[in-house]
Structure formats: C-alpha cells, structure tokens
Write a protein that holds these residues in place. Structure first.
Motif, PDB file in Angstrom:
ATOM      1  N   ARG A   1       0.851  -1.191   0.000  1.00 38.62           N
ATOM      2  CA  ARG A   1       0.000   0.000   0.000  1.00 38.62           C
ATOM      3  C   ARG A   1       0.886   1.240   0.000  1.00 38.62           C
ATOM      4  O   ARG A   1       2.035   1.208   0.436  1.00 38.62           O
ATOM      5  CB  ARG A   1      -0.930   0.002   1.221  1.00 38.62           C
ATOM      6  CG  ARG A   1      -1.809  -1.229   1.300  1.00 38.62           C
ATOM      7  CD  ARG A   1      -2.673  -1.259   2.556  1.00 38.62           C
ATOM      8  NE  ARG A   1      -3.806  -0.346   2.450  1.00 38.62           N
ATOM      9  CZ  ARG A   1      -4.775  -0.269   3.380  1.00 38.62           C
ATOM     10  NH1 ARG A   1      -4.703  -1.027   4.477  1.00 38.62           N
ATOM     11  NH2 ARG A   1      -5.785   0.569   3.235  1.00 38.62           N
TER      12      ARG A   1
ATOM     13  N   PHE B   1       0.609   5.627   0.700  1.00 40.86           N
ATOM     14  CA  PHE B   1      -0.167   6.766   1.183  1.00 40.86           C
ATOM     15  C   PHE B   1       0.628   8.056   1.014  1.00 40.86           C
ATOM     16  O   PHE B   1       1.857   8.068   1.182  1.00 40.86           O
ATOM     17  CB  PHE B   1      -0.511   6.609   2.667  1.00 40.86           C
ATOM     18  CG  PHE B   1      -1.371   5.423   2.988  1.00 40.86           C
ATOM     19  CD1 PHE B   1      -2.750   5.529   3.014  1.00 40.86           C
ATOM     20  CD2 PHE B   1      -0.792   4.190   3.262  1.00 40.86           C
ATOM     21  CE1 PHE B   1      -3.540   4.431   3.314  1.00 40.86           C
ATOM     22  CE2 PHE B   1      -1.574   3.084   3.563  1.00 40.86           C
ATOM     23  CZ  PHE B   1      -2.956   3.205   3.582  1.00 40.86           C
TER      24      PHE B   1
ATOM     25  N   GLU C   1      -4.740   7.376  -0.443  1.00 45.27           N
ATOM     26  CA  GLU C   1      -4.073   6.126  -0.774  1.00 45.27           C
ATOM     27  C   GLU C   1      -4.012   5.939  -2.284  1.00 45.27           C
ATOM     28  O   GLU C   1      -4.986   6.232  -3.002  1.00 45.27           O
ATOM     29  CB  GLU C   1      -4.778   4.945  -0.134  1.00 45.27           C
ATOM     30  CG  GLU C   1      -4.080   3.614  -0.386  1.00 45.27           C
ATOM     31  CD  GLU C   1      -4.674   2.451   0.409  1.00 45.27           C
ATOM     32  OE1 GLU C   1      -4.112   1.340   0.329  1.00 45.27           O
ATOM     33  OE2 GLU C   1      -5.691   2.660   1.097  1.00 45.27           O
TER      34      GLU C   1
END
Length: 234
Positions: A119, A121, A131
C-alpha cells in the motif's frame, strides 16, 4: 525543496528521492529523505519526506523513538499500513502544531505488512492522507511538476518494475534539469511484492554509470524526435 516519487504497481513498489536541502544559494546541503523500517519476513516500510527539514526530522525522530516501546503502536508493530498512516499523520500534525504552521512537511508512506497487499499513502501537513490505487498508482511530493508529464505518459499499474524504475529516474532527471533546488545524490529502493526485503537499495551519484547513460540517451532521443516533427503549415 526536494523531489520524491513513489509507485505502487502490480509486482511491487519503486521509491526515488533526491537529497538536496536549500536554505539559500550559499547554504546547500544533502540529507537523506528516504527511510526504511523493516521486521524480517513480516514488514518493510518506506517513508519519504519533503518540506521543512526540521519538521520532517522531528517527525522521524519521534517515530524512531516510539519503535522501542512495545506497549504502544509504532512503525514496527502497527497492525496495518492504514493504522501506521494514521500514526504518522498524527505525529506530523503535532510537530507542525508545536513549531508553527509555516514549518510544514509532506510524507509518503509505502510498503507491505504480512497479510496485506503493498500500500502507498500520501500524508499531508494536516495529518490526513490519501491512498494510491490501480487508477492512480503513484504519488509525488516536493518539486513535482517537472517530472510529472513523463510518469503520466508511461506509467500504468501493470508496468513492470524495471520500466517503472526507468520512468522514475527520467522523471527525476527532468526535475534536476529544470530546478536547482533538487539535486544529487539520489536514494532509490525497489520493493518486490511479498519479499519483505530491503536489499534492493541504491545510492546514485553524478558518476553512476547507468543513470548517466539513460540521461544521455533520453536527451538525445528527445532532440531526435523533436527534429522529426512536421513543420507548421499556415
């Protein structure tokens, strides 16, 4: 100023940061802006920073200090990347509140914790964040405008890591050529999905053979294509 770019792709992640800080034309220094935190076979996290150096260094110092306290959530025991983004955002907001709104900073947080997909961000001075997604697989912070066009034209979520790295380095080269406040050396990291490894890190100086080669090829290629454009017919 600075320039950092991070990419979240189907096969992994790319992180590239310059290292120049500028407090006027007579005070230019280098500070690392790409920071790696790892627990073997469990998590690999990368933080990139742009903005006021005192602010971002304070944030990183506080985060590192908390890593030694297992009784509270920290970078090394946070349950998810989302939880860690909340933690980093809160720390950034508190430092800016303490030191003053004029001392801002922006952070990129990326990586993978076992049990999750990688992920990425982007964390704003207010502490909130967004995100990356399949449709928007990269973020930039700092002096981003010069390096954005090449990324928008080339990068897709399915782009192989090797091509994404080329794209990121050309994006950085475009920024280096247009803004004196961004400068070498570069810190680079390639993260491959589910590897939980930080082994693919590179420090690129002006003498790095591969970076020098692609900079020259890109410049020659642009000039060649430009010379082949048809003339304007009025």
């Amino acid at each position: 100023m600075t320039y950092c770019v991070a990419m979240r792709l189907s096969s992994g992640m790319i992180f590239v940061s310059d290292s120049r800080t500028n407090a006027g034309v007579d005070h230019i220094s280098s500070f690392r802006k790409l920071h790696v935190f790892q627990v073997d076979d469990e998590r690999t996290l990368v933080l990139q920073s742009a903005g006021n150096l005192a602010t971002t260094q304070s944030v990183l110092s506080l985060l590192r200090r908390n890593n030694g306290d297992n009784d509270q959530p920290n970078l090394l025991n946070g349950r998810s990347l989302y939880d860690i983004a909340l933690m980093v955002g809160e720390t950034l907001r508190e430092v800016i509140k303490r030191d003053g709104e004029e001392f801002g900073g922006t952070l990129l947080l990326g990586g993978q914790i076992r049990g999750e997909e990688p992920r990425l961000f982007q964390i704003y001075p207010q502490g909130n964040f967004i995100e990356a997604s399949v449709d928007t697989p990269y973020f930039q912070i700092g002096e981003s405008k010069y390096g954005k066009p090449i990324i928008d034209r080339v990068l897709r979520y399915e782009t192989p890591l090797s091509q994404a790295m080329q794209c990121a380095l050309i994006s950085m080269d475009s920024t280096l050529a247009s803004n004196i406040s961004v400068g070498l050396p570069l810190d680079v990291m390639v993260y491959r999905t589910d590897s939980f490894s930080d082994s693919e890190q590179y420090h690129i100086t002006e003498h790095h053979p591969y970076f020098s080669q692609i900079r020259q090829l890109w410049s020659k290629g642009l000039l060649s294509v430009f010379s082949q454009l048809p003339p304007l017919k009025l």
